[in-house]
Structures are given as C-alpha cells and as structure tokens.
Design an enzyme around this catalytic site. Structure first.
Site, PDB file in Angstrom:
ATOM      1  N   ASP A   1       0.858  -1.180   0.000  1.00  0.00           N
ATOM      2  CA  ASP A   1       0.000   0.000   0.000  1.00  0.00           C
ATOM      3  C   ASP A   1       0.892   1.226   0.000  1.00  0.00           C
ATOM      4  O   ASP A   1       1.973   1.227   0.614  1.00  0.00           O
ATOM      5  CB  ASP A   1      -0.931   0.023   1.215  1.00  0.00           C
ATOM      6  CG  ASP A   1      -1.926   1.177   1.141  1.00  0.00           C
ATOM      7  OD1 ASP A   1      -2.936   1.020   0.431  1.00  0.00           O
ATOM      8  OD2 ASP A   1      -1.674   2.216   1.768  1.00  0.00           O
TER       9      ASP A   1
ATOM     10  N   GLU B   1       1.062   5.675   0.282  1.00  0.00           N
ATOM     11  CA  GLU B   1       0.453   6.978   0.522  1.00  0.00           C
ATOM     12  C   GLU B   1       1.175   7.960  -0.382  1.00  0.00           C
ATOM     13  O   GLU B   1       2.394   7.865  -0.584  1.00  0.00           O
ATOM     14  CB  GLU B   1       0.585   7.398   1.988  1.00  0.00           C
ATOM     15  CG  GLU B   1      -0.072   6.446   2.970  1.00  0.00           C
ATOM     16  CD  GLU B   1      -1.556   6.247   2.722  1.00  0.00           C
ATOM     17  OE1 GLU B   1      -2.208   7.165   2.197  1.00  0.00           O
ATOM     18  OE2 GLU B   1      -2.068   5.152   3.040  1.00  0.00           O
TER      19      GLU B   1
ATOM     20  N   HIS C   1      -5.494   4.863   6.433  1.00  0.00           N
ATOM     21  CA  HIS C   1      -4.770   5.684   5.468  1.00  0.00           C
ATOM     22  C   HIS C   1      -3.292   5.822   5.817  1.00  0.00           C
ATOM     23  O   HIS C   1      -2.666   6.826   5.442  1.00  0.00           O
ATOM     24  CB  HIS C   1      -5.422   7.066   5.312  1.00  0.00           C
ATOM     25  CG  HIS C   1      -6.811   7.004   4.734  1.00  0.00           C
ATOM     26  ND1 HIS C   1      -7.078   6.651   3.429  1.00  0.00           N
ATOM     27  CD2 HIS C   1      -8.019   7.241   5.321  1.00  0.00           C
ATOM     28  CE1 HIS C   1      -8.385   6.675   3.226  1.00  0.00           C
ATOM     29  NE2 HIS C   1      -8.978   7.025   4.353  1.00  0.00           N
TER      30      HIS C   1
ATOM     31  N   ASP D   1      -2.838  -0.211   6.331  1.00  0.00           N
ATOM     32  CA  ASP D   1      -3.722  -0.582   5.220  1.00  0.00           C
ATOM     33  C   ASP D   1      -3.254  -1.881   4.554  1.00  0.00           C
ATOM     34  O   ASP D   1      -4.078  -2.698   4.123  1.00  0.00           O
ATOM     35  CB  ASP D   1      -3.771   0.538   4.183  1.00  0.00           C
ATOM     36  CG  ASP D   1      -4.585   1.740   4.664  1.00  0.00           C
ATOM     37  OD1 ASP D   1      -5.012   1.718   5.835  1.00  0.00           O
ATOM     38  OD2 ASP D   1      -4.784   2.681   3.879  1.00  0.00           O
TER      39      ASP D   1
END
Length: 596
Positions: free
Chosen positions: A37, A39, A179, A184
């Site tokens: 994942d 960001e 998030h 995540d």
C-alpha cells in the site's frame, strides 16, 4: 486422411512426463504474496504526485514472513488535505529517504512474490513510474487486485461497497485501515485471505484461475475444467460432446489443452458457448501433426456432425453455382450441385444474393439466352422481350446463327475460366455512362454486380489451378527447425506430418506419400474437397517459406485472370464501409476473399 508420425513417439515422450505450472496451475496456498500500500501527495504520478510512504507485508499460507515500512521524502510540500487524511506531515518526512533510496529496497523485499494491492492500478502504477524514472528493471510480477476480485464475489448483502474499510469489516480484519501504508497493507492481507476462502468454495484454487475468475462464469462451468486435463499440448481438433455423445461444438487450436481450459474461465465471454459448456459431458480430441491438418480436420468434422453451436462451415453443400450449360444453345443457370455433365461452373457462392449479382453481370455483358429449358438446334418460337431489347441473340426464333452464338459463348467461357477483361470493360463503361447521367444508385448496383463476378471468377480460377494437380507435395520449416510436409491431391489434403530430426528427408517424404489418402476427383472446380478446405491449403502454400517438393500436373492461374481486379474492388468496399455508421455496417454483406 493419412497422417504420419514416423518417429512413433507418444504424447508423453514428446511433451515430457513432468507437468509444467501452465498445466497444473500454481496453487494459491503455496504462493508468497507481497501485499503493498502507498500513501502519496496526489492521484497521478504522471501529474507530478509523489510517494510519501510505502508499507508492505509478505505472507505465505496465512503466515506473515516479513513487513516493510518506510516514509518517503517527496521533496515537495504535502498538500494540507492529504496531511489531514493520512496524518503524514512535512516534518515527518523531512529526514526520510528519497524514493531513489526507498524503491530499490522495496523491490528487493518483494522479489519473487505475487504483488497484491487494493486498487492495484494505482499503487502499481506509482511504483512502475518511479522505477522507470530511475532506470530500474520492473520485475515480471503477477498482480492481484483485491478490489477487482471483491467486486466479483461480494454482494450488496455483504457490504454496501468494495472499499477497503468496508471489506475489512466484512472479513473482521485484525487491523483497521487508517490511510497509513503499513496498517492498510495489514488490513488488505486479511481481506485477501477472506476472499481466497470464498473463491475456494467457487472452485478457484490456483493463481491462473484467480486471474481469469469472473462472476459471469458459473461455478458449474468452472467445475468442468477437468475435461481439459487429458488433452495434450499439441495442435489438433477438439470436440465437446454431451451425455449422449453427440457433438456440440468443434474447434481447433495450436495447443489443445490450453485452448479447452479457456472455455472454463472469464476469457470465454460468448453466451452461447457458455450454454454449450453447461451441456458438455466430455471433450475428445484429434491430435494433428500440423496446424493446417488441424484446420482441415475441423472443417470436415463440422460438415460431418453439423454441431448446433458452430455457426460456420456446417453446410458446405448448401452453396450455389453458376452453370454454363452444355447444349445446342448454351445458357447460364443457377444450380445447387456440380454434375459430371461437361458443363462449366463458376463458384461456389455462399449466398443466393451474391450468385444473382454475378449472374446479372454476365447477362449484362453477354447476350446469351435467359429462358429456361433446352432449345432445339432449329427452334421456332416467338422472341421474348430481351430479344426485342437486343439483350439476347434470340436463338429461339431462328434469327441467330449457330456460329455467332457459339462465338459469344466462347467469350463467356473464357471470362469464367481464363480472364475477366471483357466483363470488367463492359460493366465499367456502363457505370461511367450512368455516373455521367448522375444515376449513381444504378451505377452502384452495377458496381456490386461486377465485384461479385470478379470475386467469384478469382475464386474459381484459384481453386481450379490447385485442383487440377494430381499430387502436390510441399514443405515449410517451422520455428523449432523441423519441417512440416503436406501432400495435396486434387485440392484435398491427403497427408500431413513432421520430418523427425534424424530421419532422411527424401525417404521419409516417400513414406508419407505412400501412406497418403487415395483421392479420386469428381467434376467441377472443387473435385475432391470443399472450397473452404482447398482455400486453406492455398493460403498455406502461398505463405512465406513454403517449398515445393514435387508436383504432378500444372499448378497455375491464368495470367489475365480475374485476380488482377480484386484489389480495386476490395479497396472500394473498404472505403465505402468506412463511411457507414457502425450500427448500419452490420447489415452490409460480408464477402470472404481468399488470399492471393
């Protein structure tokens, strides 16, 4: 058809005893997944957005093997709304490694794994973009998108949507997504395991089945994938049969097993074929030495069994021919069968409309009689309207001399068998006159008639050239270095085979010829095979790299044949179709033009 495999090798020895991953599939329970994942500062790497955090979990058989987490310095200010959403601020990433440092470390961590992400195009797209920017080779990952899989197995009763937060609740994830990349990723691991449990109940147990899984493929259809397990990885023909052993569908492939397996996956989207698979009880196969042999056998099997789920080639006998009769006053006749009656035939035509257009073009050019029935040598009848319009020489009332009529018939016969110049010139001149008078619709009708004649004459002349050869032997070297050989007799494939590596080529070809099918020709342009079969053979003979080994007879097409005019009509038809809206284009006639 004779088919020689002189080496006598079994399927097992040809393909090896050990099964490959492609044959058995890669069981999901034995794979190592890297769930990742990211960001970021925005939604598009191409638009300048940067990665701010990478989180990943490596897992196999439900066991966590390792975790990867790092903040990434974007070297740009993080937008305020992103900082509020993720909790990642400029001060947090100030001392973090750059993407040039973080990405190689992640690629090393994930090496050899199946990459998993929720909405994978986003995460994988960012990673690939920066790998390309750094000149790093992107590993050949298999990728699983949990969002995509969830949309196929999660119903509205399970969750209102397929967001990660909703799926985490459905599968009781031990980590709540927030998030942040690692949290995540951990939640996605639990979602992945939950989805795999559901997929197992639907008959999906391997990565290959997961990658092709679709809710449109029923569980009953997927359960029938075992029907392909006994088939070889070789060219040939496959036959789907029902419980009463009736043939439902016939197909051909360069790789029988791989092709049949595709019928039980999402790659097969035709609704009628899905219905057919539901009725199938077993799949039989005929292994062939070459792809051409497989294509020919497919045509013959479809014609023999007439399977309900095949839409083409089922009725090769339902064609039309234009016949130039052999009688005192010859005429053109539309018939359904070629007889041994010394007449000349043009065709075959796949539709009555095409045959009628071609017949009209010939009648526009040659004033032979159009009345039916035989005329006596010295007929005494009343002339018809066509005679009064000077469109018929009128042998019926005795006004035409036998020599003048015979000369017209000789020109007509030459146009059918040897050249098309007179028809093309006559029809083109009339089209020009009509266009000059702005009668464009009438000119268009003549154009369609001329095109029908040119295509039919080209087909007849090409087929006739091949079918006159008592025997033709040709070979082509394959990519693997072996030579494939075909024996063709009167336009029919009589034998096919591959020359074994250590064999004497000449002696082996002689053996193939001796074992080939005996072919007795009949009348007409296709005396021993269907037109489709002969055309497939012609396409192979005209393909690059084919060499003639021996020839009995003369294989040739007339130098002034109709084939000289085909390209112009094909180009005109393509141009017209490009101007027709797509929805209307479906109503246009489809003309199958043989390769030249």
């Amino acid at each position: 058809m004779g088919s020689t495999r002189a080496a006598g090798a079994t399927a097992a020895s040809r393909h090896g005893a050990q099964l490959s991953f492609d044959e058995i599939g890669r069981p999901l329970r034995g794979l190592t997944f890297c769930v990742v994942d990211l960001e970021t500062t925005g939604g598009s790497a191409e638009g300048g957005s940067m990665i701010t955090e990478i989180g990943a979990v490596k897992v196999c058989a439900g066991e966590v093997l390792g975790e990867f987490q790092t903040l990434v310095n974007p070297h740009a200010a993080i937008p305020p709304f992103i900082a509020v959403l993720t909790g990642i601020t400029d001060s947090m990433v100030a001392d973090a490694p750059s993407i040039e440092q973080a990405l190689p470390a992640f690629l090393e961590f994930s090496r050899g794994c199946v990459l998993v992400a929720h909405n994978a195009p986003f995460d994988v797209g960012f990673l690939r973009h920066f790998a390309t920017a750094q000149g790093l080779a992107w590993p050949a990952y298999d990728v699983v998108d949990t969002a995509k899989v969830a949309r196929r197995v999660i119903t509205r009763d399970d969750a209102p949507n397929c967001k990660l937060s909703s799926l985490a609740q459905v599968f009781h994830a031990t980590t709540a997504p927030n998030h942040r990349a690692l949290a995540d990723a951990r939640a996605t691991v639990d979602v992945l395991h939950g989805l795999m449990e559901r997929l197992g109940g639907l008959g999906v147990h391997t990565l290959e089945e997961l990658q092709t899984f679709s809710a449109k493929v029923s569980a009953a259809q997927r359960r029938k994938r075992h029907l392909a397990e006994s088939l070889p990885h070789a060219p040939g023909v496959y036959l789907f049969r029902d419980e009463r052993d009736r043939v439902l569908y016939v197909g051909t492939s360069r790789d029988l097993r791989t092709r049949v397996r595709s019928y039980f996956t999402a790659s097969e989207t035709r609704s009628r074929i899905g219905e057919m698979v539901g009725l199938a009880a077993r799949v039989s196969a005929v292994e062939c030495a070459t792809v051409l042999e497989a294509e020919v056998r497919e045509l013959r099997l479809i014609a023999a069994h007439k399977p309900g789920y095949n839409r083409r080639s089922r009725f090769p006998e339902k064609v039309h021919w234009i016949k130039l009769t052999d009688e005192p006053w010859p005429r053109l006749s539309l018939v359904r069968q070629v007889l041994d009656d010394d007449a000349d035939y043009l065709g075959p035509f796949g539709s009555r409309k095409a045959a009628d257009r071609c017949l009209a073009a010939l009648h526009e050019t040659f004033p032979v009689r159009q009345c039916s029935g035989r005329l006596a040598r010295h007929a005494q009848r009343s002339p018809c309207v066509l005679a009064e319009l000077h469109r018929c020489l009128s042998p019926c009332d005795g006004s035409a001399s036998a020599d003048a009529y015979a000369a017209v018939v000789a020109d007509l016969r030459a146009s059918l068998l040897h050249h098309a110049d007179e028809v093309v010139a006559t029809m083109t001149a009339r089209m020009d006159d009509l266009a000059a008078d702005q009668r464009f619709e009438d000119a268009g009708r003549l154009r369609d008639r001329l095109a029908a004649f040119v295509r039919a004459a080209t087909r007849t002349q090409r087929l006739g050239g091949l079918s006159r050869c008592a025997e033709l032997v040709a070979a082509r070297r394959r990519d693997d270095g072996r030579w494939e050989v075909h024996v063709v007799r009167y336009g029919r494939l009589a034998a096919a085979g591959l020359i074994p590596t250590q064999a004497h080529a000449g002696a082996w070809v002689d053996q193939l010829r001796a074992s080939a099918e005996t072919v007795l020709p009949g009348p007409g342009p296709t005396p021993a095979a269907s037109a489709e079969e002969s055309e497939k053979i012609l396409r192979w003979l005209e393909s690059p790299g084919v060499r003639l080994v021996s020839l009995e007879g003369e294989w040739a097409c007339p130098i002034r044949g109709a084939g000289r005019h085909v390209a112009r009509h094909d180009a005109a038809q393509t141009s017209r179709e490009s101007l027709v809206p797509f929805d209307e284009r479906r109503s246009l006639p489809i003309v199958h033009q043989p390769a030249r």
